[in-house]
Scaffold this active site. Structure first.
Site, PDB file in Angstrom:
ATOM      1  N   HIS A  47     -84.886 -75.939  25.080  1.00 53.09           N
ATOM      2  CA  HIS A  47     -84.721 -76.460  23.714  1.00 53.09           C
ATOM      3  C   HIS A  47     -85.989 -76.397  22.865  1.00 53.09           C
ATOM      4  O   HIS A  47     -85.933 -76.078  21.697  1.00 53.09           O
ATOM      5  CB  HIS A  47     -84.231 -77.910  23.776  1.00 53.09           C
ATOM      6  N   HIS A  52     -83.557 -87.874  26.886  1.00 54.15           N
ATOM      7  CA  HIS A  52     -83.128 -86.662  27.589  1.00 54.15           C
ATOM      8  C   HIS A  52     -83.773 -85.453  26.911  1.00 54.15           C
ATOM      9  O   HIS A  52     -84.432 -84.677  27.549  1.00 54.15           O
ATOM     10  CB  HIS A  52     -81.594 -86.565  27.590  1.00 54.15           C
ATOM     11  N   GLU A  70     -86.528 -78.996  29.477  1.00 51.51           N
ATOM     12  CA  GLU A  70     -86.283 -79.310  28.067  1.00 51.51           C
ATOM     13  C   GLU A  70     -87.110 -78.400  27.164  1.00 51.51           C
ATOM     14  O   GLU A  70     -86.639 -77.951  26.122  1.00 51.51           O
ATOM     15  CB  GLU A  70     -86.584 -80.788  27.770  1.00 51.51           C
TER      16      GLU A  70
END
Ligand code: NAG
Length: 268
Positions: A125, A68, A121
Site C-alpha cells: 500500500h 492495520h 503494508e
C-alpha cells in the site's frame, strides 16, 4: 461450418477480452481515496487462531484499537497494490518511531517477524500512497498512521457513544456506524469476523481524500443498505455485533453470549 466458425470466434472473443480489461486495470496504479483501517486486536487474534497462529502479540495498552494500514483505493474495486516492487521496506527509515509503532501498529501475529506487518503494508500500500508528497517516504507513511490513530482512535469515538467492549452485550451495526458518523461527519466502513456463528467487530475503516481530509467511504467495496442509510459493511446486519473484551478466550463466552441473546429473544 461458417456458423460454427462465427460461434467459435465469439466464444474466443468473450473469453479473452474481459481478461485483457482486467490486466489493464491491475497494472494501472491510479486511486481515488485512502482507507485508514484500524483493527480490534481481540478479533484479529481469534481470526489468526483459525489460521493456526499459536500466539498473539497483543498491544500493551489494553482496549486500544491497532492500526492495520493506510490503503490507497480505487472506488468500486480493491487496490491498487505493489506500485513499486523495487522499493522495499527498510526498518532504518522508521527507527525514530519504532517504539510507537510497536505499541499501536502492532504485528499481532507473534509467529511472524517483528517487521512482517510493516513490510507488507509498505510494499503493498505504501508504495502506492507515495505518489503524494505528503506520504512519499516510509517515515511519512507510518507517521501519518500514528497521527491518525491519535486523532481518530475508535476506542474513544465508540466510547463516547457508550459502545465499549463487552462479552455479553452486542451492538447494532447501525449504532456503531452512527457513533462514527456523528463524531466525524463521514460514513465509515465496518468489517466483521465470524466466530462460531457470532459477528465480531474486526476492523473499522475511515477514508481520506488526497489532501488527507476526511471523506466518506461510500463507493469502496462491500456496501449494504440498512434502513435508509448506506452502511458499508460485511457484517450480518440481522444480528448484533460482538465487541469482545481483551482477555476474551474460550467458547465459554460464546455460549454465554448465545444464552443471553436467547433469553433476550424469549423475553422481548
Ligand atoms: C521505485 O522506488 C525506487 C527506490 O526508492 C526509486 O528509486 C524509484 O524512483 C521508484 N520508481 C518509481 C517509478 O517511482
Amino acid at each position: 461450418m461458417i456458423c460454427k466458425l462465427i460461434f467459435a470466434t465469439i466464444a474466443v472473443y468473450l473469453c479473452f477480452i474481459p481478461h485483457n480489461v482486467e490486466a489493464k486495470r491491475v497494472s494501472n496504479h491510479e486511486w481515488d481515496i485512502l482507507i485508514f483501517t484500524q483493527q480490534w486486536p481481540v478479533t484479529v487474534c481469534k481470526e489468526l487462531e483459525k489460521h493456526h497462529t499459536k500466539k498473539c502479540n497483543m498491544p500493551t495498552k489494553r482496549d486500544s484499537w491497532s492500526i492495520h494500514g493506510i490503503w490507497p483505493t480505487k472506488l468500486g474495486t480493491i487496490g491498487p497494490g505493489f506500485c513499486n516492487r523495487t522499493w522495499l521496506f527498510d526498518p532504518e527509515q522508521v527507527r525514530p518511531i519504532e517504539q510507537e509503532l510497536i505499541q499501536v501498529w502492532t504485528n499481532i501475529d507473534a509467529d511472524s517477524q517483528l517487521y512482517t506487518l510493516w513490510a507488507h503494508e509498505w510494499s503493498k500500500h505504501g508504495t502506492c500512497a507515495a505518489v503524494l508528497d505528503s506520504l512519499n517516504s516510509e517515515l511519512k507513511y507510518f507517521s501519518k498512521g500514528l497521527d491518525w490513530l491519535t486523532k481518530y482512535s475508535m476506542t474513544d469515538i465508540l466510547e463516547e457513544s457508550n459502545i465499549v467492549p463487552s462479552n455479553t452485550q452486542g451492538y447494532r451495526v447501525l449504532d456503531i456506524h452512527n457513533a462514527i458518523k456523528n463524531k466525524l461527519g463521514v460514513n465509515p466502513a465496518i468489517e466483521c469476523g465470524n466466530e462460531g456463528g457470532i459477528n465480531m467487530i474486526d476492523e473499522i475503516r475511515i477514508c481520506f481524500d488526497k489532501n488527507l481530509v476526511l471523506h466518506n467511504c461510500d463507493g469502496i467495496r462491500a456496501s449494504k443498505i440498512i434502513g435508509h442509510q448506506v452502511v458499508a459493511t460485511n457484517c450480518d446486519v440481522s444480528k448484533d455485533v460482538l465487541y469482545p473484551e481483551y482477555g476474551y478466550k474460550s467458547s465459554l463466552y460464546v455460549q454465554l453470549y448465545k444464552l443471553v441473546s436467547f433469553i433476550k429473544w424469549l423475553t422481548l
